[in-house]
Design a protein around this motif. Structure first.
Motif, PDB file in Angstrom:
ATOM      1  N   VAL A  22       2.674  -1.896  -7.840  1.00 40.81           N
ATOM      2  CA  VAL A  22       2.097  -3.460  -7.631  1.00 40.81           C
ATOM      3  C   VAL A  22       2.939  -4.150  -6.621  1.00 40.81           C
ATOM      4  O   VAL A  22       2.428  -4.532  -5.649  1.00 40.81           O
ATOM      5  N   LYS A  23       4.245  -3.611  -6.416  1.00 38.57           N
ATOM      6  CA  LYS A  23       5.284  -4.142  -5.669  1.00 38.57           C
ATOM      7  C   LYS A  23       4.728  -3.823  -4.010  1.00 38.57           C
ATOM      8  O   LYS A  23       4.717  -4.742  -3.225  1.00 38.57           O
ATOM      9  N   ARG A  24       4.654  -2.666  -4.028  1.00 40.85           N
ATOM     10  CA  ARG A  24       4.086  -1.983  -2.573  1.00 40.85           C
ATOM     11  C   ARG A  24       2.786  -2.309  -2.163  1.00 40.85           C
ATOM     12  O   ARG A  24       2.681  -2.497  -1.003  1.00 40.85           O
ATOM     13  N   LEU A  25       1.756  -2.518  -3.041  1.00 42.49           N
ATOM     14  CA  LEU A  25       0.512  -2.706  -2.812  1.00 42.49           C
ATOM     15  C   LEU A  25       0.216  -4.252  -2.688  1.00 42.49           C
ATOM     16  O   LEU A  25      -0.213  -5.005  -1.712  1.00 42.49           O
ATOM     17  N   ARG A  41       8.374 -10.973  -1.347  1.00 41.28           N
ATOM     18  CA  ARG A  41       8.426  -9.746  -1.036  1.00 41.28           C
ATOM     19  C   ARG A  41       6.944  -9.201  -0.482  1.00 41.28           C
ATOM     20  O   ARG A  41       5.995  -9.337  -1.398  1.00 41.28           O
ATOM     21  N   LYS A  42       6.700  -8.884   0.663  1.00 39.15           N
ATOM     22  CA  LYS A  42       5.307  -8.667   1.067  1.00 39.15           C
ATOM     23  C   LYS A  42       4.705  -7.010   0.750  1.00 39.15           C
ATOM     24  O   LYS A  42       5.661  -6.250   0.558  1.00 39.15           O
ATOM     25  N   GLY A  43       3.564  -7.160   0.451  1.00 42.80           N
ATOM     26  CA  GLY A  43       2.895  -5.434   0.030  1.00 42.80           C
ATOM     27  C   GLY A  43       2.087  -5.460   1.292  1.00 42.80           C
ATOM     28  O   GLY A  43       1.715  -6.396   2.042  1.00 42.80           O
ATOM     29  N   LEU A  44       1.403  -4.251   1.134  1.00 43.93           N
ATOM     30  CA  LEU A  44       0.572  -3.718   2.064  1.00 43.93           C
ATOM     31  C   LEU A  44      -0.624  -4.756   2.234  1.00 43.93           C
ATOM     32  O   LEU A  44      -0.995  -4.960   3.252  1.00 43.93           O
ATOM     33  N   LEU A  45      -1.174  -5.073   1.244  1.00 41.54           N
ATOM     34  CA  LEU A  45      -2.490  -5.660   1.255  1.00 41.54           C
ATOM     35  C   LEU A  45      -2.304  -7.380   1.709  1.00 41.54           C
ATOM     36  O   LEU A  45      -3.243  -7.762   2.131  1.00 41.54           O
ATOM     37  N   ASP A  46      -0.974  -7.533   1.797  1.00 34.68           N
ATOM     38  CA  ASP A  46      -0.672  -9.085   2.591  1.00 34.68           C
ATOM     39  C   ASP A  46      -1.157  -9.033   3.875  1.00 34.68           C
ATOM     40  O   ASP A  46      -1.259 -10.122   4.255  1.00 34.68           O
ATOM     41  N   VAL A  60     -11.768  -3.007   1.237  1.00 33.35           N
ATOM     42  CA  VAL A  60     -10.951  -3.055   2.595  1.00 33.35           C
ATOM     43  C   VAL A  60     -11.851  -2.792   3.502  1.00 33.35           C
ATOM     44  O   VAL A  60     -12.973  -2.167   3.586  1.00 33.35           O
ATOM     45  N   ARG A  61     -11.506  -3.219   5.113  1.00 29.84           N
ATOM     46  CA  ARG A  61     -12.202  -2.945   6.031  1.00 29.84           C
ATOM     47  C   ARG A  61     -12.035  -1.472   6.163  1.00 29.84           C
ATOM     48  O   ARG A  61     -11.120  -0.731   5.781  1.00 29.84           O
ATOM     49  N   ALA A  65      -8.806   1.481   5.497  1.00 26.55           N
ATOM     50  CA  ALA A  65      -8.773   2.146   4.052  1.00 26.55           C
ATOM     51  C   ALA A  65      -7.982   3.319   4.314  1.00 26.55           C
ATOM     52  O   ALA A  65      -7.200   3.628   3.005  1.00 26.55           O
ATOM     53  N   ALA A  66      -7.557   3.938   5.297  1.00 27.56           N
ATOM     54  CA  ALA A  66      -6.751   5.384   5.284  1.00 27.56           C
ATOM     55  C   ALA A  66      -5.451   5.117   5.139  1.00 27.56           C
ATOM     56  O   ALA A  66      -4.625   5.435   4.221  1.00 27.56           O
ATOM     57  N   ARG A  67      -4.849   3.723   5.269  1.00 25.50           N
ATOM     58  CA  ARG A  67      -3.374   3.309   5.178  1.00 25.50           C
ATOM     59  C   ARG A  67      -3.302   2.876   3.753  1.00 25.50           C
ATOM     60  O   ARG A  67      -2.512   3.389   3.021  1.00 25.50           O
ATOM     61  N   VAL A  68      -4.324   2.171   3.104  1.00 28.48           N
ATOM     62  CA  VAL A  68      -4.316   1.927   1.818  1.00 28.48           C
ATOM     63  C   VAL A  68      -4.339   3.269   0.766  1.00 28.48           C
ATOM     64  O   VAL A  68      -3.618   3.183  -0.089  1.00 28.48           O
ATOM     65  N   ALA A  69      -5.335   4.110   0.980  1.00 28.88           N
ATOM     66  CA  ALA A  69      -5.430   5.271   0.325  1.00 28.88           C
ATOM     67  C   ALA A  69      -4.212   6.061   0.384  1.00 28.88           C
ATOM     68  O   ALA A  69      -3.731   6.643  -0.734  1.00 28.88           O
ATOM     69  N   ALA A  70      -3.606   6.138   1.585  1.00 28.75           N
ATOM     70  CA  ALA A  70      -2.307   7.010   1.600  1.00 28.75           C
ATOM     71  C   ALA A  70      -0.895   6.465   1.001  1.00 28.75           C
ATOM     72  O   ALA A  70      -0.422   7.158   0.214  1.00 28.75           O
ATOM     73  N   LEU A  71      -1.148   5.172   0.890  1.00 30.23           N
ATOM     74  CA  LEU A  71      -0.075   4.493  -0.098  1.00 30.23           C
ATOM     75  C   LEU A  71      -0.180   4.839  -1.338  1.00 30.23           C
ATOM     76  O   LEU A  71       0.722   5.275  -2.126  1.00 30.23           O
TER      77      LEU A  71
END
Length: 96
Positions: A22-25, A41-46, A60-61, A65-71
Motif C-alpha cells: 500500500v505504501k509503495r503503490l 509519502r508519495k506512492g507510484l500511482l501518485d 492505467v495507461r 502498465a509495465a512499471r506498475v506490474a513490475a512493482l
C-alpha cells in the motif's frame, strides 16, 4: 484508446507485506512527534494517471502498465494484466 487493467492480490496475507504494498503503490499520510509534523509519502500511482475500480484493481495507461506490474511483482503479489478499452469516464478521470 486502450488502457491496461491490472488486478492484484497478495498470495499469502502478511500484514507487513500488505502495508509495504500500500505504501509503495498508493502512498501514505504520515505524522511524527504526536501529530506535530504531518506529511505525505508519495506512492507510484501518485505520478501515474489511473482509475482505482475496487480493492486490488486499477486501470492505467498502456505506457505505465509495465512499471506498475513490475512493482507489484517485486512485492510478490499475484498480478493479472489485461488490455481494456477506456470509457469516456476513465479518460476524464485519468486526464487523457
Amino acid at each position: 484508446m486502450d488502457g491496461v487493467l491490472i488486478a492484484f492480490r497478495l498470495t499469502r496475507y502478511d500484514r507487513d507485506r500488505a502495508s509495504e504494498l500500500v505504501k509503495r503503490l498508493y502512498g501514505q499520510r504520515t505524522s511524527s512527534h504526536g501529530g506535530k509534523y504531518v506529511y505525505r509519502r508519495k506512492g507510484l500511482l501518485d505520478d501515474v494517471p489511473h482509475v482505482r475500480l475496487i480493492q486490488g484493481v486499477v486501470i492505467v495507461r498502456t505506457e505505465d502498465a509495465a512499471r506498475v506490474a513490475a512493482l507489484l511483482e517485486d512485492l510478490r503479489a499475484e498480478v493479472h494484466v489485461r488490455k481494456v478499452a477506456l470509457t469516456r469516464e476513465d479518460r476524464e478521470a485519468m486526464g487523457i
